[in-house]
Design a protein around this motif. Structure first.
Motif, mmCIF file in Angstrom:
data_model
loop_
_atom_site.group_PDB
_atom_site.id
_atom_site.type_symbol
_atom_site.label_atom_id
_atom_site.label_comp_id
_atom_site.label_asym_id
_atom_site.label_seq_id
_atom_site.Cartn_x
_atom_site.Cartn_y
_atom_site.Cartn_z
ATOM 1 N N ARG A 61 0.259 -12.419 -5.528
ATOM 2 C CA ARG A 61 0.608 -12.682 -6.927
ATOM 3 C C ARG A 61 2.123 -12.531 -7.143
ATOM 4 N N ALA A 62 2.729 -11.550 -6.475
ATOM 5 C CA ALA A 62 4.183 -11.392 -6.568
ATOM 6 C C ALA A 62 4.895 -12.606 -5.981
ATOM 7 N N ALA A 63 4.333 -13.150 -4.908
ATOM 8 C CA ALA A 63 4.917 -14.356 -4.312
ATOM 9 C C ALA A 63 4.828 -15.526 -5.289
ATOM 10 N N ILE A 64 3.673 -15.693 -5.931
ATOM 11 C CA ILE A 64 3.501 -16.777 -6.906
ATOM 12 C C ILE A 64 4.493 -16.625 -8.052
ATOM 13 N N ASP A 65 4.684 -15.392 -8.525
ATOM 14 C CA ASP A 65 5.653 -15.136 -9.593
ATOM 15 C C ASP A 65 7.068 -15.491 -9.141
ATOM 16 N N ALA A 66 7.389 -15.164 -7.882
ATOM 17 C CA ALA A 66 8.724 -15.469 -7.362
ATOM 18 C C ALA A 66 8.942 -16.977 -7.270
ATOM 19 N N PHE A 67 7.897 -17.709 -6.894
ATOM 20 C CA PHE A 67 8.002 -19.177 -6.906
ATOM 21 C C PHE A 67 8.330 -19.658 -8.320
ATOM 22 N N GLY A 68 7.691 -19.054 -9.336
ATOM 23 C CA GLY A 68 7.936 -19.463 -10.711
ATOM 24 C C GLY A 68 9.354 -19.175 -11.175
ATOM 25 N N THR A 69 9.931 -18.069 -10.672
ATOM 26 C CA THR A 69 11.281 -17.678 -11.110
ATOM 27 C C THR A 69 12.379 -18.362 -10.312
ATOM 28 N N SER A 82 15.594 -13.637 -4.553
ATOM 29 C CA SER A 82 15.302 -12.301 -5.049
ATOM 30 C C SER A 82 15.207 -11.352 -3.876
ATOM 31 N N ASN A 83 15.616 -10.136 -4.098
ATOM 32 C CA ASN A 83 15.574 -9.118 -3.050
ATOM 33 C C ASN A 83 15.484 -7.774 -3.751
ATOM 34 N N GLY A 84 14.272 -7.246 -3.863
ATOM 35 C CA GLY A 84 14.143 -6.021 -4.626
ATOM 36 C C GLY A 84 12.899 -5.220 -4.301
ATOM 37 N N GLU A 85 12.799 -4.063 -4.932
ATOM 38 C CA GLU A 85 11.685 -3.147 -4.746
ATOM 39 C C GLU A 85 10.646 -3.375 -5.840
ATOM 40 N N LEU A 86 9.396 -3.198 -5.499
ATOM 41 C CA LEU A 86 8.326 -3.312 -6.463
ATOM 42 C C LEU A 86 7.089 -2.609 -5.906
ATOM 43 N N SER A 87 6.152 -2.330 -6.793
ATOM 44 C CA SER A 87 4.940 -1.627 -6.389
ATOM 45 C C SER A 87 3.886 -2.653 -5.982
ATOM 46 N N ILE A 88 3.426 -2.553 -4.734
ATOM 47 C CA ILE A 88 2.432 -3.490 -4.202
ATOM 48 C C ILE A 88 1.288 -2.682 -3.603
ATOM 49 N N GLY A 137 0.792 -1.227 0.000
ATOM 50 C CA GLY A 137 0.000 0.000 0.000
ATOM 51 C C GLY A 137 0.819 1.268 0.000
ATOM 52 N N GLU A 138 2.138 1.158 0.164
ATOM 53 C CA GLU A 138 3.009 2.330 0.112
ATOM 54 C C GLU A 138 3.497 2.543 -1.314
ATOM 55 N N SER A 139 4.156 3.654 -1.538
ATOM 56 C CA SER A 139 4.590 3.982 -2.893
ATOM 57 C C SER A 139 5.594 2.983 -3.447
ATOM 58 N N GLN A 140 6.388 2.383 -2.561
ATOM 59 C CA GLN A 140 7.384 1.411 -2.997
ATOM 60 C C GLN A 140 7.423 0.252 -2.018
ATOM 61 N N GLY A 141 7.110 -0.939 -2.505
ATOM 62 C CA GLY A 141 7.160 -2.122 -1.665
ATOM 63 C C GLY A 141 8.493 -2.833 -1.781
ATOM 64 N N HIS A 142 8.637 -3.886 -1.001
ATOM 65 C CA HIS A 142 9.884 -4.653 -0.994
ATOM 66 C C HIS A 142 9.562 -6.135 -0.870
ATOM 67 N N GLN A 143 10.261 -6.966 -1.649
ATOM 68 C CA GLN A 143 10.040 -8.402 -1.596
ATOM 69 C C GLN A 143 11.359 -9.155 -1.483
ATOM 70 N N VAL A 144 11.337 -10.170 -0.627
ATOM 71 C CA VAL A 144 12.438 -11.126 -0.525
ATOM 72 C C VAL A 144 11.854 -12.508 -0.738
ATOM 73 N N HIS A 145 12.491 -13.309 -1.583
ATOM 74 C CA HIS A 145 12.062 -14.694 -1.800
ATOM 75 C C HIS A 145 13.301 -15.572 -1.848
ATOM 76 N N ARG A 146 13.271 -16.646 -1.078
ATOM 77 C CA ARG A 146 14.375 -17.612 -1.080
ATOM 78 C C ARG A 146 13.838 -18.950 -1.547
#
Length: 397
Positions: free
Chosen positions: A66-74, A52-58, A37-46
């Motif tokens: 959905r971002a988590a599902i995409d990270a599982f795919g990558t 992955s460790n990066g910024e994205l809009s959430i 809900g903020e202007s810039q989100g952050h995601q970590v996936h192991r």
């Protein structure tokens, strides 16, 4: 048949997730999406194929999942290739209605919604996570695992406050307790480490993280716990005050004109270690303490003194204690807290071995002396595994 459970812990502005083998406890992948809900989100996936460790809009929780599902795919494993048995959801407050995990349906959602007044900061976010996951995984069973459930074995004399009886009868005001999944997991692991059946063991479990709680466990069941109607009561925490004279709030209203919301925010977000030192990170507190900072030293002493008081109280409640168990971030990693919290309790049969206590280790272990009649254990908690196990138990009765 698959044993994999997708464990989801939805907070107000975050989504923590893990793909866990509910039998072995192996987390094959995990991640966290923050600042929803903020202007810039952050995601970590192991995952097995990288991190992955990066910024994205959430914008909302659905975007986060959905971002988590995409990270599982990558970064693996692709959820299309994993036979997930169920989705397990952490729900903070189950009130007095839920003493066990429950299969999610529309009626369950309505009941948890009714409990929002007891946990206005937590249950709405938990419900959002459930609704989003049900939309994205419509063919999987979903199970709600309640943080309060383990403490539903408290006897009435332990959960009842000495206030007008209609407060309990009409408004549900009583002690509920929290961190239940952690206390349940750790108490089971402690019994195994001691070589006994959980039904034969009495424990004092100290969950010391940013949130802190103590629980008296008799024969595998919670009989008293430090958190109350809300997670504010009890031990000193990272940003929460823990126990204090309730008239302090009235004093702030009368003398300073503070609003209820301002007081609530101060006690939950600006108190505890943060209120005493300006920092709620225990690592920073330790650094300042080592450098001779008097405020940090006082905060450390207040923190450990409160733990010692609860250890003494729960020793009296249980009558016989087989082990004191430290868990969670501070409990698992701070030898100084463990030593200071139990210092001077030799007459109760509690003796910490300095060498064992300070030896680096990330595994479950004893740090007490050989002649200590009460074992002092350090056991890493694993709430995700506990949620996964309880989820499988619901779908495979």
């Amino acid at each position: 048949m698959s044993d994999y459970v997708l464990v989801i812990n939805a907070g107000s502005s975050s989504l923590k997730y893990s793909l866990v083998d509910g039998v072995s406890g192996e987390a094959v992948a995990s991640g966290l999406v923050e600042r929803i809900g903020e202007s810039q989100g952050h995601q970590v996936h192991r995952g097995p194929d990288g991190e992955s460790n990066g910024e994205l809009s959430i914008a909302m929780h659905e975007d986060a999942l959905r971002a988590a599902i995409d990270a599982f795919g990558t970064y693996g494993p692709s959820l299309d290739d994993v036979d997930i048995a169920a989705v397990g959801h952490r729900v903070v407050h189950g009130g007095s209605r839920f003493a066990a995990p429950v299969l999610v349906d529309d009626a369950l959602v309505a009941e948890v919604t009714d409990l929002v007044p007891l946990a206005p900061l937590h249950n709405p976010a938990n419900l959002e996570g459930i609704e989003v996951a049900r939309r994205l995984f419509p063919d999987l069973p979903h199970v709600a695992v309640f943080d309060t459930a383990f403490h539903q074995t408290l006897p009435p004399h332990a959960y009842t406050y000495a206030v007008p009886s209609e407060w309990l009868e009409e408004y549900g005001i009583r002690r509920y307790g929290f961190h239940g999944t952690s206390h349940a997991f750790v108490s089971g692991q402690a019994a195994r480490l001691l070589g006994h059946d959980p039904a034969d063991v009495n424990l004092i479990v100290l969950h010391l993280g940013n949130g802190c709680s103590a629980t008296a466990v008799r024969g595998g069941e919670s009989v008293d716990t430090s958190m109350g109607l809300t997670p504010l009561e009890g031990l000193v925490m990272g940003t929460r005050s823990g126990d204090l004279d309730p008239a302090i709030q009235t004093h702030l209203v009368r003398e300073l004109g503070w609003s209820v919301d301002k007081i609530d925010h101060a006690l939950n977000h600006d108190s505890g270690l943060k209120g005493l030192t300006g920092d709620n990170d225990f690592r920073e507190l330790s650094r300042r303490q080592a450098a001779g900072d008097e405020r940090a030293q006082l905060a450390f002493e207040v923190y450990c003194y409160r733990i010692k008081k609860y250890v003494g109280a729960y020793y009296a409640v249980l009558g016989r204690v087989d082990a004191i168990v430290f868990t969670a971030g501070v409990g698992e990693h701070s030898a100084e807290v463990r030593a200071a919290s139990l210092q001077g309790l030799d007459r109760l049969g509690i003796q910490v071995d300095p060498d064992r206590n300070t030896a680096p280790s990330s595994t479950a272990r004893s740090v007490s002396t050989d002649d200590s009649s009460v074992a002092v254990l350090v056991i890493p908690t694993n709430e995700e595994w506990q949620i996964a196990r309880e989820t499988l138990a619901v779908i495979r009765p």
